[in-house]
Write a protein that holds these residues in place. Structure first.
Motif, short mmCIF file in Angstrom:
data_model
loop_
_atom_site.label_atom_id
_atom_site.label_comp_id
_atom_site.label_asym_id
_atom_site.label_seq_id
_atom_site.Cartn_x
_atom_site.Cartn_y
_atom_site.Cartn_z
N GLN A 184 0.98 -1.24 0.01
CA GLN A 184 -0.17 0.01 0.01
C GLN A 184 1.15 0.81 -0.02
O GLN A 184 1.69 1.27 1.07
CB GLN A 184 -0.98 0.54 1.13
CG GLN A 184 -1.54 -1.50 0.98
CD GLN A 184 -2.32 -1.46 0.24
OE1 GLN A 184 -3.40 -0.57 -0.47
NE2 GLN A 184 -2.80 -2.81 -0.13
N VAL A 185 0.86 2.08 -0.78
CA VAL A 185 1.60 3.22 -1.08
C VAL A 185 0.71 4.38 -1.21
O VAL A 185 0.09 4.80 -1.51
CB VAL A 185 1.77 3.90 -2.18
CG1 VAL A 185 3.38 4.47 -2.84
CG2 VAL A 185 3.02 2.53 -2.74
N VAL A 186 1.01 5.66 0.23
CA VAL A 186 0.67 7.06 0.19
C VAL A 186 1.82 8.00 -0.41
O VAL A 186 2.45 7.77 0.45
CB VAL A 186 -0.46 6.94 1.61
CG1 VAL A 186 -0.67 8.30 1.88
CG2 VAL A 186 -1.01 5.55 1.87
N THR A 187 1.20 8.63 -1.43
CA THR A 187 1.81 10.00 -1.12
C THR A 187 1.55 11.15 -0.30
O THR A 187 0.58 11.76 0.19
CB THR A 187 1.80 10.34 -2.76
OG1 THR A 187 0.14 10.78 -2.83
CG2 THR A 187 1.83 9.18 -3.90
N VAL A 188 3.04 11.97 -0.43
CA VAL A 188 2.21 12.81 1.06
C VAL A 188 3.34 14.32 0.36
O VAL A 188 4.48 14.01 -0.69
CB VAL A 188 3.01 12.74 2.09
CG1 VAL A 188 1.78 11.54 2.81
CG2 VAL A 188 4.68 11.69 2.24
N PHE A 194 -3.50 -2.36 5.02
CA PHE A 194 -4.40 -1.42 4.01
C PHE A 194 -5.05 -0.26 5.16
O PHE A 194 -4.93 1.08 4.40
CB PHE A 194 -5.32 -2.28 3.68
CG PHE A 194 -6.76 -1.44 2.97
CD1 PHE A 194 -6.29 -1.18 1.61
CD2 PHE A 194 -7.62 -0.99 3.70
CE1 PHE A 194 -7.43 -0.07 1.31
CE2 PHE A 194 -8.48 -0.43 3.08
CZ PHE A 194 -8.64 0.19 1.85
N SER A 195 -4.93 -1.02 6.52
CA SER A 195 -6.04 -0.05 7.55
C SER A 195 -5.16 1.08 8.19
O SER A 195 -5.20 2.16 8.19
CB SER A 195 -6.34 -0.71 8.32
OG SER A 195 -5.74 -1.24 9.19
N PHE A 196 -3.51 0.27 8.11
CA PHE A 196 -2.85 1.66 7.93
C PHE A 196 -2.53 2.88 7.19
O PHE A 196 -2.67 3.68 7.93
CB PHE A 196 -1.24 1.14 9.07
CG PHE A 196 -0.06 2.05 8.53
CD1 PHE A 196 -0.01 2.32 10.20
CD2 PHE A 196 0.66 2.82 7.79
CE1 PHE A 196 1.59 2.80 10.26
CE2 PHE A 196 1.85 3.27 8.43
CZ PHE A 196 2.07 3.71 9.46
N ARG A 220 -3.43 8.45 4.97
CA ARG A 220 -4.18 9.44 3.85
C ARG A 220 -5.07 9.82 5.15
O ARG A 220 -5.67 11.30 4.27
CB ARG A 220 -4.83 8.25 2.83
CG ARG A 220 -5.46 8.58 1.64
CD ARG A 220 -5.92 7.99 0.41
NE ARG A 220 -5.30 6.95 0.36
CZ ARG A 220 -4.46 6.78 0.06
NH1 ARG A 220 -4.10 8.16 -1.22
NH2 ARG A 220 -3.77 5.97 -0.93
N GLN A 221 -5.85 9.55 5.93
CA GLN A 221 -7.24 10.60 6.09
C GLN A 221 -6.09 11.67 7.00
O GLN A 221 -6.82 12.93 6.96
CB GLN A 221 -7.50 9.60 7.72
CG GLN A 221 -8.62 10.47 7.39
CD GLN A 221 -9.98 9.20 8.85
OE1 GLN A 221 -9.17 9.18 9.98
NE2 GLN A 221 -11.02 8.63 8.42
N LEU A 222 -5.51 11.05 8.01
CA LEU A 222 -4.54 12.13 8.71
C LEU A 222 -3.73 13.11 7.19
O LEU A 222 -3.28 14.34 7.70
CB LEU A 222 -3.54 11.46 9.37
CG LEU A 222 -3.97 10.43 10.52
CD1 LEU A 222 -3.43 10.04 11.08
CD2 LEU A 222 -4.17 11.53 11.50
N SER A 223 -3.41 12.69 6.86
CA SER A 223 -2.87 13.83 4.95
C SER A 223 -3.75 14.41 4.58
O SER A 223 -3.76 15.20 4.34
CB SER A 223 -2.36 12.96 3.93
OG SER A 223 -2.99 12.30 3.45
N ASN A 224 -5.23 14.23 4.86
CA ASN A 224 -5.96 15.50 4.47
C ASN A 224 -7.04 16.04 6.13
O ASN A 224 -8.10 15.33 5.78
CB ASN A 224 -7.15 14.12 3.91
CG ASN A 224 -7.88 15.71 3.67
OD1 ASN A 224 -7.43 16.56 2.63
ND2 ASN A 224 -8.49 15.24 2.86
N PHE A 225 -6.10 16.34 6.81
CA PHE A 225 -6.52 16.96 7.82
C PHE A 225 -7.05 16.36 9.16
O PHE A 225 -7.62 16.39 10.17
CB PHE A 225 -7.19 17.90 7.55
CG PHE A 225 -6.91 19.50 6.45
CD1 PHE A 225 -6.43 20.18 7.13
CD2 PHE A 225 -7.30 19.06 5.10
CE1 PHE A 225 -5.97 21.20 5.72
CE2 PHE A 225 -6.86 20.10 4.03
CZ PHE A 225 -5.81 21.19 4.43
#
Length: 359
Positions: free
Chosen positions: A46-50, A190-192, A197-202
């Motif tokens: 799972q990859v989340v861009t920041v 996935f949950s992590f 992702r959620q935290l990266s959007n406030f």
């Protein structure tokens, strides 16, 4: 970094999409492309861009959901962002020493530290791009229950992803894969990833109607930075070949002209963003750096001073740090870029030999 011609097709996509940030199509495509570069066993990656690597560290630590004041074991020999990230999410750094040959905070050191004082998470660093052993860190977590987040800022192309061990990469312009600014938080949970992702959007939870339960930050990557990352990824195969050739040229020149300097213990096939050497005992990097300038050669002192010397982190030292302190005084980053010629590399090493005055 990619040139304007390489970027143009992606910029045209942004114009067509009329989507500029907030998890746009280029960002999602980039996450998918990066995910495909990693082994998909034992679970998909799972990859989340920041927005950048430091934000990635903050979000990864925050997504663990630990209580404020939790202690983060991390090495003294690292960039200040490692400790800053811990403090900014309400955790406390616990600064320890590193291995004398790999220059890393290793699982063995973490186990030894755990015998001396408790901590709640480990953030080892893939120092100078050298990968951390994720299998060993997975075992550490399995044995202790302590999560591990690797600060692999400069180790894209080298650092693997563990079963439980999470990894954060930087896409800063100085890295082997650069987007100007940007970062990646990578895990197999996935949950992590969704929490990051959620935290990266406030911290906005859209499933609950847009409420915020855990405050986050604006840590998203824009479509424009994703465009640069796509273009850099297009050229990745060529970049790797060029960097490997550069490294081999440097190793030959150092062995011929500067046999007294040491290099970090690292995989020879790695893709490294910088060339750091350890000067002989009795040599101070600061003085050698000044002497190289007389030859019109610039150099850098990496991770000097160590974290514990900075006033912001001085109160978080976990015991003596003899190895980190000795290394930091003698580590020197030599000129290192993919457009260097073999003649330039030879000149750097010959001048370094003349300054050191040893065979």
């Amino acid at each position: 970094m990619p040139d304007a011609d390489a970027l143009l097709p992606y910029l045209q996509q942004i114009d067509t999409n009329r989507w500029y940030t907030n998890f746009g199509p280029l960002v999602r495509q980039l996450e998918s492309r990066i995910s495909d570069t990693f082994m998909r066993e034992p679970a998909p990656v799972q990859v989340v861009t920041v927005a950048n690597g430091t934000v990635g560290l903050e979000l990864a630590l925050a997504a663990l959901g630990l209580k404020r004041g939790s202690k983060v074991l991390l090495p003294a020999l690292t960039f200040v962002a490692t400790a800053s990230a811990a403090l900014r999410v309400g955790y406390l750094p616990l600064i320890c020493d590193v291995d004398s040959e790999s220059w890393l905070l290793t699982p063995a050191i973490a186990r030894e530290m755990l015998q001396q004082q408790p901590f709640d998470v480990v953030m080892p660093v893939a120092t100078f791009g050298v990968p951390q052993p994720v299998g060993e860190w997975d075992n550490f977590t399995a044995e202790t229950g302590i999560p591990v987040v690797i600060d692999a800022a400069g180790a894209y192309g080298n650092q693997a992803i563990g079963v439980t061990t999470r990894v954060v990469f930087s896409l800063h312009a100085t890295k082997a894969l650069g987007a100007g600014e940007g970062g990646l938080v990578v895990s197999r949970q996935f949950s992590f990833a969704e929490k990051v992702r959620q935290l990266s959007n406030f911290g906005i939870d859209f499933a609950s109607g847009g409420l915020v339960f855990d405050p986050g930050e604006n840590g998203k990557m824009s479509e424009y930075h994703a465009a640069i990352a796509h273009a850099a990824l297009d050229a990745w195969k060529k970049t790797c070949a060029t960097r490997l050739d550069l490294q081999q040229q440097y190793q030959r020149a150092l062995a011929q002209h500067c046999p007294s300097v040491q290099v970090q213990r690292r995989p020879v096939s790695g893709i490294y963003p910088i060339q750091v050497v350890l000067l002989p005992e009795g040599m101070q990097a600061k003085r050698v750096q000044s002497a190289l300038l007389d030859y019109l050669i610039e150099s850098r002192q990496w991770y000097c001073p160590t974290l514990d010397i900075h006033p912001a982190f001085a109160g978080y030292k976990a015991g003596d740090l003899p190895i980190s302190h000795a290394l930091s005084e003698r580590l020197l980053g030599l000129p290192y870029s993919i457009d260097m010629t073999e003649a330039q590399i030879e000149r750097v090493c010959i001048c370094l030999h003349d300054i050191l005055g040893v065979d």
